[in-house]
Scaffold this motif. Structure first.
Motif: not given
Length: 544
Positions: A529-544
């Motif tokens: 819900s609140r990813p901090r690392h840029p890579y984690t943020q990219r993973l979460v965005r791609a899964a939406l």
């Protein structure tokens, strides 16, 4: 082009007395993206295989026409010209579909030489470009890799490159993103869309049509223009994607759409003991380079870089990351399936020092004996249940093999009783004992793989993409089964998955890997819900 590209009329398929497909009628228009969905065993894959007469010993009745040509009546030599050129297929299980004795480059080049008439050098150049387009890193080096030297996601991308090599009129994609993580899945979907558009511009027509077979309903919603739903061999609903998801008519369609992973795990007890812990775990592979003796070892490539993690009894930790990020290598090191690693690895407080200190041969021997005694308590469920189950053994032999090895003191009756009990635990009847893996659906084979691990009464299970090949309803059943077994036996799980929905449903704590390093960790819902690392943020965005 006037009329449909592919027309299937009154298709029925039998395997012996069992009818797998019942009177199916379906058309695919030029340039159309049609998704075929349904549970394991509904007849999706065998329908696709029958288009190119690849359904083995099945008895097929009906008519399948490509641009008016009856594919069922074509001589085999003519049909071979259609396969790979006019109609190409991305198979569901790349490890079993790719030839293990030839490099992936040779297998792509062969297709281009046979169907396009290219020279081997020109074909190799195009093969490298195709591998690069599918997202494989260092394609100039990877093109000479054998299938077993690639990760599951890389093998899937190599198969996609092979299928797209000859720019087919119809691409049959059977679970093309099964083994892929979210960013690569999004890239592959966009690649298929781009190629379809390129073919449309190049030919001045509608371009390549795509028949997508998948259990990923999010992929269907984003990719397909029409959806066909199969249940128990019958086509129960066909509609546009917007209409089908907005107002499904058939009860089975409603059931499929509602079968999303649901988080049902409980909290881990604060005093729960630590089952496994790694400290600065590092795995390196030598990189082969050419030399006058064939090859020599250069500086090592670090597949895992100083991983620190721990698993407690009754806890599930999730490990996510792109293909090649080090997830599977980390699991192999934990399972002691690699020749060497550095750092500390403790299981139930006992150091597992494979490949570490070699100063004392007696100590090394003792370590090996201790590792073998611990293997029964540390088990794995592999990503590909069909490839990991021996096709020549019955279910009783497969599940009971570990008992014979680790518990030789058990008598035949007691061993059989344990096998029957564990099959019951995973929802399979005792009548399964005398059957073989090919007689079960994908979901049932995964249950057999879980039973094989559970029969040894382990403390920790490594789950390597345990639901990647399953449709959503069966996936939900397996997830609920794993939760129930964890609560019943206090099992610890290491869950490796690219599906963030599955990770959220099953894991308590999440580790994110990128280029061999753990870049973020924390409570699963907090990280997602609140990813901090840029890579984690990219993973979460791609899964939406």
């Amino acid at each position: 082009m006037s009329g449909p590209l592919l027309s299937i009329e009154d298709l029925s398929i039998w395997f012996g007395r069992h009818q797998a497909v019942k009177g199916l009628n379906l058309q695919i228009q030029p340039g159309e993206r049609l998704a075929l969905v349904g549970e394991s065993g509904s007849g999706k894959t065998v329908t696709a295989l029958s288009i190119l007469r690849l359904a083995g010993q099945a008895r097929v009745r009906g008519r399948i026409s490509l641009q008016g040509r009856d594919l069922q009546a074509l001589p085999l030599e003519e049909l071979r010209k259609v396969r790979g050129a006019d109609v190409a297929m991305i198979f569901q299980e790349p490890m079993t579909a790719l030839n293990p004795l030839f490099s992936i480059g040779n297998q792509i080049v062969e297709t281009l030489v046979l169907h396009e008439g290219l020279s081997p050098q020109d074909a190799r150049t195009r093969a490298i470009a195709l591998l690069a387009r599918t997202g494989i890193r260092e394609p100039e080096r990877r093109i000479d890799s054998l299938p077993h030297q690639l990760s599951g996601g890389q093998r899937q991308r190599a198969m996609i490159a092979m299928a797209l090599a000859c720019r087919p009129k119809l691409l049959i994609a059977d679970e093309p993103t099964t083994a892929l993580d979210s960013p690569v899945r999004a890239r592959i979907v966009q690649l298929l869309l781009d190629l379809q558009e390129e073919e449309s511009r190049r030919e001045g027509g509608d371009g390549m049509a795509i028949l997508l077979i998948t259990h990923d309903l999010n992929l269907v919603r984003r990719f397909a223009q029409r959806v066909a739903v199969m249940e128990r061999g019958r086509l129960v609903e066909v509609n546009t994607t917007a209409e089908l998801f907005g107002a499904p008519r058939h009860p089975y369609t409603v059931k499929l759409i509602d079968s999303l992973p649901v988080r049902s795990i409980g909290p881990v007890a604060p005093d729960s003991p630590i089952l496994l812990e790694t400290r600065k775990l590092r795995v390196e592979y030598p990189v082969p380079r050419p030399g006058w003796r064939g090859w020599f070892k250069s500086a090592g490539f670090a597949a895992v870089q100083g991983a620190d993690l721990r698993v407690r009894a009754g806890e599930t930790i999730g490990v996510v990351g792109e293909s090649g990020s080090g997830k599977s290598t980390l699991a192999q090191a934990i399972l002691q399936l690699l020749p060497a690693h550095s750092g500390e690895l403790l299981f139930d407080g006992t150091p597992l020092g494979r490949g570490q200190a070699r100063k004392n041969s007696a100590r090394q021997s003792a370590g090996g004996h201790a590792r073998r005694s611990l293997r029964a308590r540390l088990q794995v469920v592999f990503q590909d249940p069909f490839g990991s189950l021996s096709p020549r053994r019955t279910i009783e032999q497969i599940v009971g093999e570990g008992l014979a090895l680790h518990f030789p003191e058990l008598g035949a009756e007691e061993r059989l009783a344990r096998i029957v009990a564990v099959l019951s635990d995973v929802g399979l009847p005792a009548t399964a004992l005398t059957k073989y893996p090919h007689e079960f659906s994908g979901g049932q084979r995964q249950r057999i793989a879980i039973a094989r691990a559970l029969v040894l009464q382990p403390q920790l299970l490594v789950l390597d993409e345990p639901t990647s090949a399953l449709d959503v309803s069966i996936q939900n059943q397996v997830l609920q089964l794993l939760v129930r077994l964890q609560q019943k036996y206090g099992l610890g799980y290491i869950l490796i998955s690219h599906d963030l929905g599955v990770i959220n449903a099953l894991s308590h704590h999440l580790y994110v890997m990128h280029d061999g390093a753990i870049v973020e960790q924390g409570e699963t819902r907090e990280v997602l819900s609140r990813p901090r690392h840029p890579y984690t943020q990219r993973l979460v965005r791609a899964a939406l």
